[in-house]
Design an enzyme around this catalytic site. Structure first.
Site, PDB file in Angstrom:
ATOM      1  N   ASP A 197      54.426  35.514  38.248  1.00 30.75           N
ATOM      2  CA  ASP A 197      54.496  34.750  39.595  1.00 30.75           C
ATOM      3  C   ASP A 197      55.572  33.893  39.511  1.00 30.75           C
ATOM      4  O   ASP A 197      55.887  33.121  38.316  1.00 30.75           O
ATOM      5  CB  ASP A 197      53.139  34.514  39.996  1.00 30.75           C
ATOM      6  CG  ASP A 197      52.251  35.577  40.099  1.00 30.75           C
ATOM      7  OD1 ASP A 197      52.692  36.666  40.261  1.00 30.75           O
ATOM      8  OD2 ASP A 197      50.991  35.313  39.896  1.00 30.75           O
TER       9      ASP A 197
HETATM   10  N1  URA Z   1      48.619  37.229  36.461  1.00 29.91           N
HETATM   11  C1  URA Z   1      48.905  36.273  37.483  1.00 29.91           C
HETATM   12  O1  URA Z   1      47.878  36.512  38.332  1.00 29.91           O
HETATM   13  N2  URA Z   1      50.130  36.167  37.484  1.00 29.91           N
HETATM   14  C2  URA Z   1      51.150  36.045  36.813  1.00 29.91           C
HETATM   15  O2  URA Z   1      52.082  35.854  37.046  1.00 29.91           O
HETATM   16  C3  URA Z   1      50.772  36.911  35.646  1.00 29.91           C
HETATM   17  C4  URA Z   1      49.548  37.516  35.300  1.00 29.91           C
END
Ligand code: URA
Length: 236
Positions: free
Chosen positions: A104
């Site tokens: 993310d």
């Molecule tokens: N899980 C998440 O919620 N975000 C990420 O960036 C990676 C795994």
């Protein structure tokens, strides 16, 4: 560091003799300069090579470990946002690079950037169960019950997660180490939010059996060696 004739022979898959001839004729540029000495030495991974004005590459594929900073998106290009490819150092940029998997925008840590589609596919395929390890800072502590639920596999509305490992890092159960074997959208955040816990910060520290290099500051990258690449696809 490697001799230029060897670098060119490997990049073009030609004999050393043919490489020497090309170099001597002034047809090879390294880092924007024509080099006519076949014995000149360069970093085979970092050198930007051109033959007859067309870019050529020493390695068929490259594998880059990035410590992703916050604020950049895991995509190859975007009109409005800065991507992980935009922030690669110029000498690491080459055609067709993409992030193998997504973190993310506000997640930091280990992101693999490559142009090897086959390897990326095998690491990301849920069938191969390659573990991805995260450190999550939480707004509230988790407990033994949540550890057991993670082990059983959390059920989202439409899909069920594979069993995941959860343990405390700080002893206070507010910093968690989580190992998941899939890459569902926002998976770690959603697994905690199932128990009304918010992930405040998330960092990926390991893919397969390969740990994020602690010397890489956020935004920094390094090339992976062959041994590292094979660790990527190990189930720990
Ligand atoms: N899980 C998440 O919620 N975000 C990420 O960036 C990676 C795994």
């Amino acid at each position: 560091m490697e001799r230029l004739d060897k670098i060119i022979a490997t990049a073009l898959q030609i004999s050393r003799k043919d490489a020497i001839a090309l170099i001597k004729r002034g047809r090879i540029e390294v880092n924007k300069e024509t080099i006519k000495d076949p014995k000149a030495k360069f970093n085979e991974n970092g050198a930007v090579l051109f033959c007859d004005n067309e870019q050529i590459y020493y390695n068929k594929y490259v594998y880059i470990m990035m410590n992703k900073p916050k604020g950049v998106i895991s995509a190859s290009n975007s009109k409005d946002e800065k991507t992980v490819i935009d922030i690669l150092p110029d000498d690491m940029k080459r055609k067709n690079l993409f992030p193998a998997g997504r973190l993310d925008k506000d997640t930091t840590g280990f992101l693999l950037i490559t142009d090897d589609g086959e390897l990326a596919h095998s690491i990301l395929s849920p069938k191969n169960h390659i573990p991805k390890t995260y450190i999550a800072k939480l707004d509230k502590p988790f407990d033994e019950n949540i550890i057991k639920e993670f082990e059983k596999g959390i059920e989202f509305k439409d899909e069920k997660c594979l069993p995941a490992k959860l343990e405390t890092v700080d002893g206070d159960f507010k910093i968690a180490k989580v190992v998941i074997k899939q890459g569902m959208y926002h998976q770690v955040k959603r697994m905690f939010s199932h128990f009304k816990i918010t992930v405040l910060e998330l960092k990926r520290i390991k893919m397969g059996a390969l740990c994020l290099d602690e010397n890489l500051k956020e935004g920094e990258c390094k090339y992976l060696a062959k041994e590292d690449i094979s660790l990527l696809s190990q189930n720990q």
